[in-house]
Motif scaffolding. Structure first.
Motif, short mmCIF file in Angstrom:
data_model
loop_
_atom_site.label_atom_id
_atom_site.label_comp_id
_atom_site.label_asym_id
_atom_site.label_seq_id
_atom_site.Cartn_x
_atom_site.Cartn_y
_atom_site.Cartn_z
N ASP A 107 16.56 -0.96 -15.93
CA ASP A 107 15.95 -1.14 -14.62
C ASP A 107 16.77 -0.49 -13.51
O ASP A 107 16.21 0.00 -12.52
CB ASP A 107 15.76 -2.63 -14.32
CG ASP A 107 14.68 -3.26 -15.20
OD1 ASP A 107 13.76 -2.53 -15.61
OD2 ASP A 107 14.77 -4.47 -15.47
N ALA A 108 18.10 -0.52 -13.66
CA ALA A 108 18.96 0.13 -12.67
C ALA A 108 18.69 1.63 -12.63
O ALA A 108 18.61 2.24 -11.55
CB ALA A 108 20.43 -0.14 -12.98
N THR A 109 18.52 2.22 -13.79
CA THR A 109 18.18 3.65 -13.86
C THR A 109 16.83 3.90 -13.21
O THR A 109 16.64 4.90 -12.50
CB THR A 109 18.15 4.12 -15.32
OG1 THR A 109 19.41 3.85 -15.94
CG2 THR A 109 17.86 5.61 -15.41
N LEU A 165 15.92 6.35 -9.99
CA LEU A 165 14.84 7.34 -10.09
C LEU A 165 13.80 7.12 -9.01
O LEU A 165 13.26 8.06 -8.43
CB LEU A 165 14.20 7.28 -11.48
CG LEU A 165 13.08 8.29 -11.76
CD1 LEU A 165 13.59 9.72 -11.57
CD2 LEU A 165 12.56 8.10 -13.19
N SER A 166 13.52 5.85 -8.71
CA SER A 166 12.53 5.53 -7.68
C SER A 166 12.98 6.04 -6.32
O SER A 166 12.15 6.52 -5.53
CB SER A 166 12.32 4.01 -7.62
OG SER A 166 11.34 3.68 -6.66
N PHE A 167 14.27 5.94 -6.03
CA PHE A 167 14.79 6.46 -4.76
C PHE A 167 14.64 7.97 -4.69
O PHE A 167 14.43 8.55 -3.62
CB PHE A 167 16.26 6.08 -4.58
CG PHE A 167 16.47 4.63 -4.24
CD1 PHE A 167 15.74 4.02 -3.23
CD2 PHE A 167 17.39 3.87 -4.95
CE1 PHE A 167 15.93 2.68 -2.91
CE2 PHE A 167 17.59 2.52 -4.64
CZ PHE A 167 16.85 1.93 -3.62
N ALA A 168 14.77 8.64 -5.85
CA ALA A 168 14.73 10.10 -5.88
C ALA A 168 13.30 10.65 -5.78
O ALA A 168 13.09 11.76 -5.31
CB ALA A 168 15.39 10.61 -7.15
N ASN A 214 0.82 -1.21 0.00
CA ASN A 214 0.00 0.00 0.00
C ASN A 214 0.86 1.26 0.00
O ASN A 214 0.55 2.24 -0.68
CB ASN A 214 -0.93 0.00 1.22
CG ASN A 214 -1.93 1.14 1.19
OD1 ASN A 214 -2.80 1.19 0.32
ND2 ASN A 214 -1.80 2.08 2.12
N PHE A 215 1.96 1.24 0.74
CA PHE A 215 2.84 2.41 0.81
C PHE A 215 3.46 2.68 -0.56
O PHE A 215 3.80 3.83 -0.88
CB PHE A 215 3.94 2.18 1.85
CG PHE A 215 4.54 3.44 2.39
CD1 PHE A 215 3.96 4.09 3.48
CD2 PHE A 215 5.69 3.99 1.83
CE1 PHE A 215 4.51 5.26 3.99
CE2 PHE A 215 6.24 5.15 2.34
CZ PHE A 215 5.66 5.79 3.42
N GLY A 216 3.60 1.64 -1.37
CA GLY A 216 4.19 1.81 -2.69
C GLY A 216 3.19 2.18 -3.77
O GLY A 216 3.59 2.48 -4.91
#
Length: 262
Positions: free
Chosen positions: A171-173, A177-180, A91-93
């Motif tokens: 996918d690494a990129t 981006l997901s962390f940012a 849910n948080f995602g």
């Protein structure tokens, strides 16, 4: 004098009802043949294999002595507790899933995701209970790597990421981006605390979910190649699902993903 329902509560209730109706309708989006185990084509380009194997050795040491033992202990906890953690993390995602649904141009999936998030955050007690699932509104996943794939960005070479595992460059990129991207912002101590809980819970729950697969792959002659190729296959299937635009239910019999993909 008649007692009227407070406006804010009435508005929230109305929104939940409307989103439930919309999401229920969208959850019937045609899926990729329920029960089908057809796999997408994929290629593996690993020009930096010696370097990747070195990082893989480090990752495996961390996994063998830290992550995997914790995950095995976690799997011995009551199923109700594990389900609560899994639901909370999922849910948080959802906000990031919603962003990627929009970037992929899939209005139906974005409404489905938004409806799930609102319903589970409220009626499901910050997502601990998957109320949406009980209503027939299926969960689906989406991330920036999938979005790039839907946009037909090439996978690129394999890169082994410290602590994150095997991935292609695309996918690494997406991971970076997901962390940012932080849909919640960082101006609330409550959200920050929930974010920390989500990170820890996500790592443990994801590793526990992948244990059966990684235990199987470790029996292969070359664990690095087995895990790398299984991850590549799963990501190819994941991108194909994104292009299809379907809410695809997990099928354990067809699962061939990897821990690094969780």
């Amino acid at each position: 004098m008649p007692i009227t329902k407070p406006a804010p509560l009435f508005v929230r209730s109305t929104v939940v009802v409307v989103l439930t109706a919309l999401a229920s309708g969208c959850s019937s989006t045609p899926a990729a043949k329920p029960g089908s185990c057809e796999s997408a084509n994929y290629t593996v380009h690993d020009p930096a294999e010696p370097v990747n194997r070195g990082i893989f050795a480090f990752n495996r040491t961390v996994d063998d002595y830290a992550l995997a033992p914790v995950a095995r202990g976690y799997r011995k906890l009551p199923e109700t507790f594990q389900a609560g953690v899994h639901n909370f993390v999922a849910n948080f995602g959802e906000p990031k899933v919603f962003i990627n649904d929009l970037l992929q141009g899939n209005a139906q999936r974005s409404v489905n995701t938004l409806g799930r998030f609102v319903i589970n955050t409220t009626a499901g007690i910050v997502g601990l209970i998957d109320v949406s699932g009980k209503l027939g509104i299926e969960r689906h996943k989406a991330d920036f790597g999938q979005t790039f794939g839907v946009w037909n960005v090439a996978p690129g070479p394999i890169v082994e990421l410290p602590l994150l595992g095997s991935a292609n460059l695309r996918d690494a990129t997406g991971e970076v981006l997901s962390f940012a991207v932080d849909p919640f912002g960082d101006n609330s101590s409550t959200v920050e605390t929930l974010g920390t809980i989500n990170t820890v819970g996500g790592v443990v729950d994801g590793r526990a979910e992948a244990l059966p697969l990684t235990d199987q792959l470790q029996a292969e002659p070359d664990y690095y190649v087995a895990l790398r190729d299984a991850t590549a296959q799963r990501r190819a299937d994941f991108v194909a699902q994104g292009k299809l635009g379907a809410v695809v239910q997990d099928n354990p019999q067809c699962e061939n993903g990897a821990a690094a993909d969780e």
